[in-house]
Design a protein around this motif. Structure first.
Motif, PDB file in Angstrom:
ATOM      1  N   LEU A 128     -13.565  27.154   8.938  1.00 27.51           N
ATOM      2  CA  LEU A 128     -12.463  26.322   9.229  1.00 27.51           C
ATOM      3  C   LEU A 128     -11.440  26.187   8.085  1.00 27.51           C
ATOM      4  O   LEU A 128     -10.145  26.148   8.474  1.00 27.51           O
ATOM      5  CB  LEU A 128     -12.920  24.917   9.527  1.00 27.51           C
ATOM      6  N   LEU A 129     -11.810  26.397   7.133  1.00 29.99           N
ATOM      7  CA  LEU A 129     -11.103  26.519   5.928  1.00 29.99           C
ATOM      8  C   LEU A 129     -10.250  27.773   5.935  1.00 29.99           C
ATOM      9  O   LEU A 129      -9.034  27.732   5.784  1.00 29.99           O
ATOM     10  CB  LEU A 129     -11.901  26.385   4.390  1.00 29.99           C
ATOM     11  N   MET A 130     -10.677  28.838   6.440  1.00 30.73           N
ATOM     12  CA  MET A 130      -9.837  30.085   6.368  1.00 30.73           C
ATOM     13  C   MET A 130      -9.001  29.805   7.707  1.00 30.73           C
ATOM     14  O   MET A 130      -7.730  30.411   7.384  1.00 30.73           O
ATOM     15  CB  MET A 130     -10.829  31.029   6.940  1.00 30.73           C
ATOM     16  N   ARG A 131      -9.353  29.290   8.855  1.00 33.65           N
ATOM     17  CA  ARG A 131      -8.515  28.912   9.811  1.00 33.65           C
ATOM     18  C   ARG A 131      -7.262  28.021   9.609  1.00 33.65           C
ATOM     19  O   ARG A 131      -6.190  28.119  10.104  1.00 33.65           O
ATOM     20  CB  ARG A 131      -9.256  28.600  11.055  1.00 33.65           C
ATOM     21  N   ALA A 132      -7.662  26.944   8.856  1.00 30.04           N
ATOM     22  CA  ALA A 132      -6.816  25.847   8.450  1.00 30.04           C
ATOM     23  C   ALA A 132      -5.842  26.288   7.471  1.00 30.04           C
ATOM     24  O   ALA A 132      -4.618  25.945   7.758  1.00 30.04           O
ATOM     25  CB  ALA A 132      -7.580  24.575   8.060  1.00 30.04           C
TER      26      ALA A 132
END
Length: 346
Positions: A83-87
């Protein structure tokens, strides 16, 4: 730190999140649920779980000494990493920086999300230097990953170097503390108010003995947590996991006893491993495992498999030539390993 809006992907910042039926219902004393198209039979497994895991967080917050708004719960720490990558990382534009060697899922998540992954080798003693990571970063670097104690090396990273990195990097520093319970070094959770660009990852898989329930934790400023909640899948943590987590949280003093026992066994196992003829070097460990350089990692790994003993062969990992990673088990498990290695014919 750059303003959070500048760090976040523009489409994510603008995104209106999906609202599940249970997001809309909150707080009322209801007994009849006709909002989510659930089957009314097979109670309690017929109902969707709380999408924000409110009760789990309510119990967890005082243990971690953080507000509920600073807690994200996910399907393992891997969900938080993804999620950190995607956000924050625009595919084919942004990049992340990480130490090498370290936990392999940082790179996997980066590659899945089409984000460039920049490795910065550790020093020969497995330490790291903040200036080298900063030199590898540029205006498109959104995240820097650290793991302390590090996997597979087992050592704590220098606290002053971690602080230097957080203070000088304009993006987010993600500090993975999966093994911190086994270390004498204090967690960085208490530093979150000082560092708005810090994200701390922890897990129920290690010290809590709950790898099977797949529950990871991310701690950060409420603004960062809100972004992760905005893009997560609606019911990302199932009801069975939430129930087991609450049971374990009520037993958190027992967990401290497990950790103490494992640390004692770590000392004993380390002393015995160091005596073995096949051991070339035993690296110090602040985790619940050892990295051990042996005479022939591939051969010894296969030999142990033949004995029904599974360790991790790290021979092909940076700086880990001829190394095995050995988890600290119970006293009988460790004795079985040691006896097999004593009988190994080099």
């Amino acid at each position: 730190m750059r303003p959070l809006e500048q760090l976040t992907r523009p489409n994510v910042w603008r995104l209106k999140p999906y609202a599940s039926a249970r997001d809309e219902y909150n707080g009322a004393d209801a007994t009849v649920f006709l909002d989510a198209n659930e089957n009314p039979y097979n109670v309690p497994h017929n109902r969707y779980p709380d999408p924000l895991q409110r009760e789990v967080k309510r119990i967890l917050a005082p243990i971690k000494r953080l507000p509920v708004e600073s807690i994200f719960l996910g399907n393992g720490s891997d969900e938080a990493i993804d999620l950190l990558m995607r956000a924050f990382c625009c595919p084919a534009v942004d990049n992340v920086v990480a130490i090498d060697p370290t936990y392999g899922m940082y790179q996997v998540c980066a590659e899945v999300n089409d984000v460039a992954y920049r490795k910065v080798p550790l020093e020969e003693d497995f330490s790291f230097r903040a200036d080298k990571l900063l030199a590898a970063a540029d205006e498109h670097t959104k995240l820097i990953f650290l793991c302390s104690p590090n996997n597979p090396t087992g050592n704590d990273l220098s606290r002053p170097e971690i602080e230097r990195l957080i203070e000088r990097f304009e993006g987010l520093v993600v500090l993975d503390e999966a093994y911190n319970d086994f270390s004498e070094a204090p967690s960085f959770l208490s530093e979150l108010p000082r560092y708005p660009n810090l994200v701390v990852l922890q897990t129920f898989s290690k010290a809590w003995g709950c790898a099977a329930i797949r529950l990871g934790m991310a701690f950060a400023s409420p603004d960062i947590i809100a972004i992760l909640n905005k893009i997560k899948y609606p019911y990302n943590v199932n009801e069975l996991t939430q129930r087991q987590a609450m049971e374990m949280l009520h037993r958190h003093y027992e967990i401290a006893q497990w950790v103490g026992t494992l640390k004692e066994e770590r000392s004993r196992l380390g002393a015995e491993l160091a005596k073995l003829p096949c051991t070339v070097k035993l690296f110090p460990s602040d985790a619940n495992f050892f990295l051990v350089r042996v005479t022939d990692a591939v051969r010894i790994y296969r030999y142990l498999v033949g004995k029904g003993i599974i360790v991790r062969n790290r021979h092909n990992v940076t700086l880990c030539g001829n190394c095995l990673r050995i988890t600290v088990g119970t006293r009988p498990e460790n004795e079985q390993l040691l006896e097999a290695l004593r009988q190994y014919d080099a």
